[in-house]
Motif scaffolding. Structure first.
Motif, PDB file in Angstrom:
ATOM      1  N   LEU A  38       0.837  -1.208   0.000  1.00 37.59           N
ATOM      2  CA  LEU A  38       0.000   0.000   0.000  1.00 37.59           C
ATOM      3  C   LEU A  38       0.870   1.255   0.000  1.00 37.59           C
ATOM      4  N   GLY A  39       1.939   1.243   0.821  1.00 36.81           N
ATOM      5  CA  GLY A  39       2.835   2.396   0.882  1.00 36.81           C
ATOM      6  C   GLY A  39       3.524   2.660  -0.443  1.00 36.81           C
ATOM      7  N   CYS A  40       3.922   1.599  -1.120  1.00 40.73           N
ATOM      8  CA  CYS A  40       4.562   1.761  -2.441  1.00 40.73           C
ATOM      9  C   CYS A  40       3.564   2.284  -3.472  1.00 40.73           C
ATOM     10  N   ASP A  41       2.332   1.774  -3.430  1.00 38.32           N
ATOM     11  CA  ASP A  41       1.307   2.237  -4.370  1.00 38.32           C
ATOM     12  C   ASP A  41       1.043   3.733  -4.207  1.00 38.32           C
ATOM     13  N   ARG A  42       1.186   4.212  -2.975  1.00 40.40           N
ATOM     14  CA  ARG A  42       0.969   5.643  -2.699  1.00 40.40           C
ATOM     15  C   ARG A  42       2.260   6.459  -2.774  1.00 40.40           C
ATOM     16  N   LYS A  43       3.330   5.829  -3.230  1.00 43.87           N
ATOM     17  CA  LYS A  43       4.635   6.483  -3.430  1.00 43.87           C
ATOM     18  C   LYS A  43       5.269   6.985  -2.140  1.00 43.87           C
ATOM     19  N   ILE A  44       4.886   6.403  -1.014  1.00 39.31           N
ATOM     20  CA  ILE A  44       5.512   6.777   0.255  1.00 39.31           C
ATOM     21  C   ILE A  44       6.960   6.322   0.285  1.00 39.31           C
ATOM     22  N   SER A  45       7.256   5.234  -0.412  1.00 37.58           N
ATOM     23  CA  SER A  45       8.609   4.657  -0.376  1.00 37.58           C
ATOM     24  C   SER A  45       9.680   5.654  -0.796  1.00 37.58           C
TER      25      SER A  45
END
Length: 613
Positions: free
Chosen positions: A377-384
């Motif tokens: 989910l974090g990667c999908d939202r570009k938090i990474s």
């Protein structure tokens, strides 16, 4: 037009070298939240040094002044970061070729402060422009400048690698000595030493003889006073939580230099300014990290229908891993966010799937709260891309205006059409991304409450709410015939709207199919969250993340709950088979031999099995 911010440096110890304030000029005004959070400490050699940040007004610079300022900051930072003249020459040549047609992707200025504050500008433009003229004229008989001098030899001409130069140029300067390829900062002239003087550590060897014997150099102007110099300061990471204090570095040692062996690279520049500018990469890294956090915060809140705010410093804490080795990291917020996530997910599943047993609820909860799911989910939202995972390396700091090496930045659009500059790609473990998602839940929770945390969870893709749906029960019982409802309500100081919940909560699986397991599933998450929140808010900043985790583990466990239940007499009301009751009685008898003062699990000497409680 540049918006100016004064970077005030205040050592909290007796400092051998005085520090000077620095001006940051930006084309875009910084938001108030960022400026307010730019007050922190650097761990320098000798002790902590406080950095304060405040707006100091706006200033208009001409094109000529801007170019001189850019050249100044490229020069000083290449000297401090690389300590190599060849790299500086290459960068300045590239700068001169591109200054008329290149547009800066990063346009800010870091400049010395004007020493006479009554003047309109706080930027020391006189020194910067004088330095620029030195570079352009190759310093042949350059005019004198008004700069504090350490002695009375302030207007004597000296033979240098640049030709005849006034002492006002070489005192308070950075010089390069070609014979050993070293950069030095000059602090003044030595009144009683010249080339024919005996060396400090020798009873018979003069400086002239030393240079001839060691370097094959014959000093032609041996009557000239020697210069007092020191090695250039080495830029380090001063943001480290526990920076190792080393012995006096080589830069602390003064050396005696014949002027004719010195080529002036920067002038006028004081030792104080050089030392202060060596701290700037660490200061700017903190500012860049805050601006990164501002971008992430706006990315999350851009389309927020509610009035939700979160301090930038909390976002920064959430994206900072322990690997950065700074004074804060995400672990405490992660612990808080993890407990709230489990609570919110458990409550959502409990009310959504009212006929599912505890086992299936646990399986579904694990799908929601697992690091793999959170990381995706974090990667999908570009938090990474916002995560800070490594300690700051000053050698990799991007010097504004330096286009050499890998210093090109690409502009990319985030999914909500906000732009951000990226300097490259990297690999981040999915588990780390999941930890950051949990930390951000904790950040929203700790600053705005449960509704704000729910907003972020929904934004990231975890669909939960706090709406209370009445529990539709299919248990056909008459509670009063099975338990003493009045006594238990008095004991618990609580009035139940549906007393049959008490029957379910006290029913072991040996008495009723499934028993209390569904309620245990929900109650465990509630207790975990409440106890974690209690420790987090009761001891703000006092409890380390590891200790917070240990305290939660010691409090949120079967032994702790069992001791509390026995102490309150709840065990007498459990509905279970005879075998389970015999196990309970045996355990309670052992419990009676122990102190009842504490119910913390880490102080327990008796182990309570899950069969018993």
């Amino acid at each position: 037009m540049y918006h100016c911010y004064l970077i005030e440096l205040k050592p909290n110890f007796d400092c051998d070298i005085p520090v000077s304030d620095i001006v940051l000029g930006t084309r875009n005004e910084l938001d108030c939240d960022t400026v307010a959070n730019m007050n922190f400490e650097l761990q320098v050699q000798g002790g902590p040094l406080t950095v304060n940040f405040k707006h100091a007004g706006d200033v208009s610079l001409s094109s000529e002044q801007v170019l001189a300022c850019r050249r100044f900051q490229i020069t000083i930072f290449k000297i401090l970061v690389d300590c190599k003249l060849k790299k500086l020459d290459e960068v300045l040549e590239r700068f001169c070729l591109g200054q008329n047609h290149r547009t800066e992707s990063i346009d800010y200025l870091l400049l010395p402060v004007e020493r006479i504050h009554q003047r309109p500008s706080i930027i020391d433009l006189e020194s910067i422009m004088s330095m620029s003229s030195l570079c352009n004229d190759d310093s042949k008989n350059s005019a004198c400048v008004n700069f504090p001098q350490p002695n009375n030899n302030s207007h004597v001409l000296l033979h240098t690698q640049n030709g005849m130069v006034c002492t006002c140029r070489i005192q308070n300067s950075v010089v390069y000595t070609p014979h050993n390829s070293i950069l030095y900062c000059i602090t003044g002239l030595l009144d009683d030493l010249n080339g024919n003087s005996l060396m400090k550590d020798s009873k018979s060897l003069t400086y002239k003889a030393h240079y001839e014997a060691k370097h094959g150099i014959n000093l032609c102007f041996d009557q000239q006073l020697l210069l007092n110099g020191r090695h250039i300061f080495r830029v380090q990471n001063y943001l480290l939580k526990c920076r190792q204090q080393t012995k006096k570095e080589s830069s602390d040692k003064s050396v005696e230099l014949p002027p004719e062996l010195c080529a002036i690279i920067m002038s006028p520049i004081s030792t104080s300014n050089l030392y202060s500018f060596s701290l700037v990469p660490s200061i700017m890294h903190r500012l860049e990290s805050l601006l990164l956090s501002v971008n992430l915060k706006h990315m999350i809140l851009d389309n927020c229908p509610q009035n939700i705010t979160i301090p930038t410093i909390k976002v920064l804490e959430s994206i900072t891993t322990k690997g950065c080795q700074e004074n804060f990291d995400l672990e405490s917020l992660e612990t808080l966010g993890d407990s709230f996530l489990k609570y919110a997910a458990s409550q959502q599943l409990f009310k959504t799937y009212q006929n599912d047993r505890e086992g299936l609820l646990s399986v579904n909860k694990e799908k929601i709260i697992s690091n793999l799911s959170l990381g995706k989910l974090g990667c999908d939202r570009k938090i990474s891309g916002f995560i800070r995972e490594e300690s700051f390396d000053p050698k990799k700091w991007t010097i504004p205006g330096d286009y050499s090496g890998n210093y090109f930045l690409n502009e990319e659009l985030l999914f909500n059409k906000r732009s951000i500059y990226v300097g490259g790609t990297r690999k981040i473990d999915t588990e780390v991304v999941g930890d950051v998602v949990e930390a951000l839940i904790g950040a929203f929770l700790s600053t705005g409450g449960e509704l704000d945390a729910i907003y972020f969870m929904n934004w990231v893709g975890i669909e939960v709410d706090l709406d209370h749906i009445r529990y539709e029960r299919h248990l056909q019982v008459q509670p009063e015939k099975l338990i003493d409802v009045g006594h238990l309500e008095s004991l618990l100081d609580y009035k139940f709207c549906d007393p049959s919940l008490l029957v379910e909560a006290l029913s072991h699986g040996s008495y009723m199919p499934g028993g209390y397991q569904r309620l245990e599933f929900l109650g465990d998450a509630v207790l975990d969250y409440m106890i974690t929140a209690y420790f987090y808010y009761t001891y703000p900043g006092m409890m380390s993340p590891r200790f917070l985790t240990d305290m939660r583990s010691a409090s949120v466990n079967n032994d702790c709950y069992a001791r509390s239940a026995v102490k309150a007499g709840l065990h007498e009301h459990i509905l279970a088979s005879d075998i389970v009751h015999r196990n309970i009685d045996s355990t309670v008898n052992n419990f009676g031999l122990l102190s009842t003062e504490s119910t913390f699990g880490f102080e327990s000497e008796t182990s309570f099995t899950n069969v018993s409680f």
